[in-house]
Design an enzyme around this catalytic site. Structure first.
Site, PDB file in Angstrom:
ATOM      1  N   LYS A   1      72.288  55.977  47.323  1.00  9.86           N
ATOM      2  CA  LYS A   1      72.543  56.072  48.835  1.00  9.86           C
ATOM      3  C   LYS A   1      72.528  54.708  49.437  1.00  9.86           C
ATOM      4  O   LYS A   1      73.377  54.256  50.102  1.00  9.86           O
ATOM      5  CB  LYS A   1      71.793  56.983  49.592  1.00  9.86           C
ATOM      6  CG  LYS A   1      72.358  57.972  50.769  1.00  9.86           C
ATOM      7  CD  LYS A   1      71.623  59.033  51.381  1.00  9.86           C
ATOM      8  CE  LYS A   1      72.212  60.151  50.843  1.00  9.86           C
ATOM      9  NZ  LYS A   1      71.384  61.443  51.255  1.00  9.86           N
TER      10      LYS A   1
ATOM     11  N   PHE B   1      67.903  56.067  56.739  1.00 14.50           N
ATOM     12  CA  PHE B   1      66.758  56.991  56.184  1.00 14.50           C
ATOM     13  C   PHE B   1      67.678  57.957  55.171  1.00 14.50           C
ATOM     14  O   PHE B   1      68.861  58.054  55.529  1.00 14.50           O
ATOM     15  CB  PHE B   1      66.199  57.804  57.390  1.00 14.50           C
ATOM     16  CG  PHE B   1      65.093  57.138  57.977  1.00 14.50           C
ATOM     17  CD1 PHE B   1      65.351  55.898  58.699  1.00 14.50           C
ATOM     18  CD2 PHE B   1      63.789  57.611  58.139  1.00 14.50           C
ATOM     19  CE1 PHE B   1      63.947  55.273  59.325  1.00 14.50           C
ATOM     20  CE2 PHE B   1      62.796  57.068  58.639  1.00 14.50           C
ATOM     21  CZ  PHE B   1      63.032  55.798  59.207  1.00 14.50           C
TER      22      PHE B   1
ATOM     23  N   LYS C   1      75.639  53.156  51.309  1.00 14.23           N
ATOM     24  CA  LYS C   1      75.870  52.889  52.727  1.00 14.23           C
ATOM     25  C   LYS C   1      75.729  51.397  53.043  1.00 14.23           C
ATOM     26  O   LYS C   1      75.922  51.096  54.026  1.00 14.23           O
ATOM     27  CB  LYS C   1      74.670  53.609  53.511  1.00 14.23           C
ATOM     28  CG  LYS C   1      74.862  55.114  52.962  1.00 14.23           C
ATOM     29  CD  LYS C   1      74.857  56.048  54.181  1.00 14.23           C
ATOM     30  CE  LYS C   1      74.995  57.457  53.815  1.00 14.23           C
ATOM     31  NZ  LYS C   1      75.319  58.226  55.167  1.00 14.23           N
TER      32      LYS C   1
ATOM     33  N   ASN D   1      70.178  71.041  62.502  1.00 16.89           N
ATOM     34  CA  ASN D   1      68.997  71.174  61.443  1.00 16.89           C
ATOM     35  C   ASN D   1      67.644  71.168  61.758  1.00 16.89           C
ATOM     36  O   ASN D   1      67.387  70.994  62.931  1.00 16.89           O
ATOM     37  CB  ASN D   1      69.560  69.851  60.356  1.00 16.89           C
ATOM     38  CG  ASN D   1      69.399  68.553  61.055  1.00 16.89           C
ATOM     39  OD1 ASN D   1      68.424  68.082  61.755  1.00 16.89           O
ATOM     40  ND2 ASN D   1      70.537  67.895  61.404  1.00 16.89           N
TER      41      ASN D   1
ATOM     42  N   LYS E   1      82.562  82.958  74.046  1.00 20.30           N
ATOM     43  CA  LYS E   1      81.834  83.578  72.906  1.00 20.30           C
ATOM     44  C   LYS E   1      82.412  84.358  71.683  1.00 20.30           C
ATOM     45  O   LYS E   1      83.498  85.183  72.210  1.00 20.30           O
ATOM     46  CB  LYS E   1      80.607  84.389  73.499  1.00 20.30           C
ATOM     47  CG  LYS E   1      79.711  84.755  72.680  1.00 20.30           C
ATOM     48  CD  LYS E   1      78.356  85.773  73.158  1.00 20.30           C
ATOM     49  CE  LYS E   1      77.600  86.363  72.075  1.00 20.30           C
ATOM     50  NZ  LYS E   1      77.160  87.601  72.585  1.00 20.30           N
TER      51      LYS E   1
ATOM     52  N   ASP F   1      76.451  66.201  58.980  1.00 16.89           N
ATOM     53  CA  ASP F   1      77.964  65.683  57.926  1.00 16.89           C
ATOM     54  C   ASP F   1      79.359  66.366  58.359  1.00 16.89           C
ATOM     55  O   ASP F   1      80.191  65.856  58.227  1.00 16.89           O
ATOM     56  CB  ASP F   1      77.230  65.963  56.509  1.00 16.89           C
ATOM     57  CG  ASP F   1      76.390  65.061  56.117  1.00 16.89           C
ATOM     58  OD1 ASP F   1      76.300  63.982  56.574  1.00 16.89           O
ATOM     59  OD2 ASP F   1      75.367  65.431  55.338  1.00 16.89           O
TER      60      ASP F   1
HETATM   61  N1  CTP Z   1      73.866  59.270  58.930  1.00 16.94           N
HETATM   62  C1  CTP Z   1      74.859  58.926  59.747  1.00 16.94           C
HETATM   63  N2  CTP Z   1      76.082  59.776  60.064  1.00 16.94           N
HETATM   64  C2  CTP Z   1      76.024  60.951  59.604  1.00 16.94           C
HETATM   65  C3  CTP Z   1      75.243  61.264  58.735  1.00 16.94           C
HETATM   66  C4  CTP Z   1      74.086  60.697  58.324  1.00 16.94           C
HETATM   67  O1  CTP Z   1      74.776  57.697  60.257  1.00 16.94           O
HETATM   68  N3  CTP Z   1      77.285  61.651  60.006  1.00 16.94           N
HETATM   69  C5  CTP Z   1      72.953  58.513  58.274  1.00 16.94           C
HETATM   70  C6  CTP Z   1      71.450  59.100  58.619  1.00 16.94           C
HETATM   71  O2  CTP Z   1      70.956  58.853  59.943  1.00 16.94           O
HETATM   72  C7  CTP Z   1      70.927  58.543  57.602  1.00 16.94           C
HETATM   73  C8  CTP Z   1      71.581  58.196  56.661  1.00 16.94           C
HETATM   74  O3  CTP Z   1      72.928  58.557  56.770  1.00 16.94           O
HETATM   75  O4  CTP Z   1      70.162  57.369  57.957  1.00 16.94           O
HETATM   76  C9  CTP Z   1      71.391  59.148  55.408  1.00 16.94           C
HETATM   77  O5  CTP Z   1      71.336  60.310  55.709  1.00 16.94           O
HETATM   78  P1  CTP Z   1      71.508  61.872  54.782  1.00 16.94           P
HETATM   79  O6  CTP Z   1      71.769  63.121  55.448  1.00 16.94           O
HETATM   80  O7  CTP Z   1      70.006  61.476  53.866  1.00 16.94           O
HETATM   81  O8  CTP Z   1      72.645  61.414  53.864  1.00 16.94           O
HETATM   82  P2  CTP Z   1      74.272  61.864  54.064  1.00 16.94           P
HETATM   83  O9  CTP Z   1      74.927  60.523  54.254  1.00 16.94           O
HETATM   84  O10 CTP Z   1      74.478  62.659  55.077  1.00 16.94           O
HETATM   85  O11 CTP Z   1      74.492  62.423  52.610  1.00 16.94           O
HETATM   86  P3  CTP Z   1      73.923  63.712  51.807  1.00 16.94           P
HETATM   87  O12 CTP Z   1      74.032  64.721  52.935  1.00 16.94           O
HETATM   88  O13 CTP Z   1      75.209  64.159  51.055  1.00 16.94           O
HETATM   89  O14 CTP Z   1      72.597  63.535  51.080  1.00 16.94           O
END
Ligand code: CTP
Length: 412
Positions: free
Chosen positions: A351, A337, A355, A223, A302, A292
């Site tokens: 969220k 975050f 969380k 990302n 490859k 995610d």
């Molecule tokens: N996070 C985590 N582990 C993951 C994904 C995210 O610990 N596999 C944490 C990130 O470091 C951040 C928080 O979860 O502190 C929110 O991340 P974000 O990407 O905004 O949310 P998601 O939980 O991934 O939800 P979505 O992508 O559906 O918005």
């Protein structure tokens, strides 16, 4: 949320040293030329920099250079009383918040260790009661000499701070320890010396940057995270005296000085390291943009292209934050975050509840100047009572200061 459009030019410059006066002692080493640039950088961070040059420093660089770069008169002479109401070293010592010696030669280190006062800088050291930082710079053999090492030990015992020296090639061509530290290290040392140690005794784990999920030996899914916000969180915590452990995905940033660094690549690696460190942490800040999803299979060879569509099967990566909140130790503060592109407030509140974090920092990454790969950010901070603080668009280090102010309010 009613955001006002805010272009980058409207963001106030970051001046963490605003209102501070730094007495800047320059002694006679080749690194005196770098001292001129560092002095300029300090004025840009808001400090009033008052240069004091030793006789030997003036053989390398002129007082005029420092005066021009700092906008302040350069001091050189112990017995120059022109225009002063009191004797200069007393006046200079009284009006400064920090005294730095940069570069510090073996000679000034020896004089200071033994309380000698035979020129303006060494006399100032004895008449100054505030914090002092030495930035040693000399030939590696001189640095390694037992006399220098004993003198440095004596300086530490006197309560003086010592930053560096760095290892590398010295001006004389020798390789070893003795180089003046790079600007980033000098900057962090100076800001830390002027920052109250409000997080002293606290251990902090900060995650930063993206993760990379391997598809095959040449491809990955990742990302746009640059790691800037997480690194800013780590730096500010360190400046406030915390013991900081930074777990970072792949980024192109310098490692912040004074932090324990753990480089990782994948979400699974980050999960493993964070779980290992979290047990000893008072605060965990999950600023990383963790994947995610990860490919179900990472190929050894490859992948070859073909004319047909390609479907990659992805499986969920572990949610590290949810693991942390469900395994937290008593009194541990966990900060999440969240990056959103729409309905920031509603999504962030949802969220935060899901969380189970103590604080959630949310930003709308679709706005210019916010989120990924820019030096600025504009965030909402949601506290345990779901009160929302809106932090305007600022430099990320200044945003980090706001967030740490809030975290400090929760640390018991
Ligand atoms: N996070 C985590 N582990 C993951 C994904 C995210 O610990 N596999 C944490 C990130 O470091 C951040 C928080 O979860 O502190 C929110 O991340 P974000 O990407 O905004 O949310 P998601 O939980 O991934 O939800 P979505 O992508 O559906 O918005």
């Amino acid at each position: 949320m009613g955001y006002k459009g805010c272009s980058m030019t409207e963001v106030p410059p970051y001046r963490p040293l605003s209102g501070k006066t730094i007495l800047y002692g320059v002694t006679g080493g080749i690194a005196a030329y770098k001292a001129a640039e560092y002095a300029r950088n300090l004025t840009k961070l808001g400090a009033a920099v008052v240069p004091v040059l030793s006789r030997n420093a003036r053989r390398f660089i002129s007082p005029l250079t420092f005066s021009a770069l700092t906008g302040q008169r350069s001091h050189t002479d112990l017995f120059d009383l022109s225009g002063a109401e009191t004797i200069p070293h007393i006046e200079l010592a009284r009006s400064s918040d920090l005294f730095i010696i940069l570069p510090a030669t073996a000679s000034i280190i020896g004089k200071a260790a033994n309380g000698l006062a035979d020129d303006l800088i060494s006399t100032l050291l004895l008449s100054y009661s505030g914090p002092v930082l030495f930035f040693p710079s000399m030939n590696p053999y001189m640095y390694g000499h037992a006399a220098t090492q004993e003198n440095l030990k004596a300086l530490r015992a006197l309560g003086y701070g010592i930053v560096g020296p760095d290892t590398g090639e010295a001006a004389c061509g020798e390789v070893g320890q003795g180089r003046l530290v790079p600007w980033d290290t000098a900057k962090e040392g100076i800001i830390a010396a002027l920052t109250p140690s409000s997080l002293s005794g606290i251990t902090v784990v900060v995650t930063a940057g993206p993760t990379r999920e391997s598809v095959d030996p040449v491809r990955f899914i990742s990302n746009r995270s640059s790691g800037l916000m997480g690194y800013a969180m780590a730096k500010v915590a360190r400046r406030r005296g915390a013991e900081v452990k930074l777990v970072s995905g792949p980024v192109s940033l310098e490692r912040p000085p004074g932090v324990e660094f753990h480089g990782v690549e994948t979400a699974a690696e980050m999960a493993e390291i964070v779980k290992g460190l979290a047990g000893g942490a008072d605060v965990v800040v999950m600023a990383a943009a963790v994947a995610d999803y990860t490919p179900r299979q990472s190929l050894d060879r490859k992948m070859k292209k073909s004319a047909s569509n390609l479907t990659l099967e992805l499986m969920p990566a572990e949610d590290i934050l949810s693991f942390l909140t469900s395994h937290r130790r008593l009194g541990q503060i966990i900060v999440g975050f969240c990056a959103e592109t729409h309905d920031l407030k509603a999504n962030a509140l949802k969220k935060k509840r899901e969380k189970g974090v103590d604080l959630l920092v949310a930003n709308d990454v679709s706005m210019p100047g916010v989120g990924f790969d820019v030096p600025t950010n504009e965030v909402l901070i949601i506290d345990p009572e779901e009160e929302i603080e809106q932090v305007p668009m600022l430099h990320k280090e200044e945003v980090a200061e706001h967030i740490w102010d809030r975290i400090q309010g929760l640390v018991s």
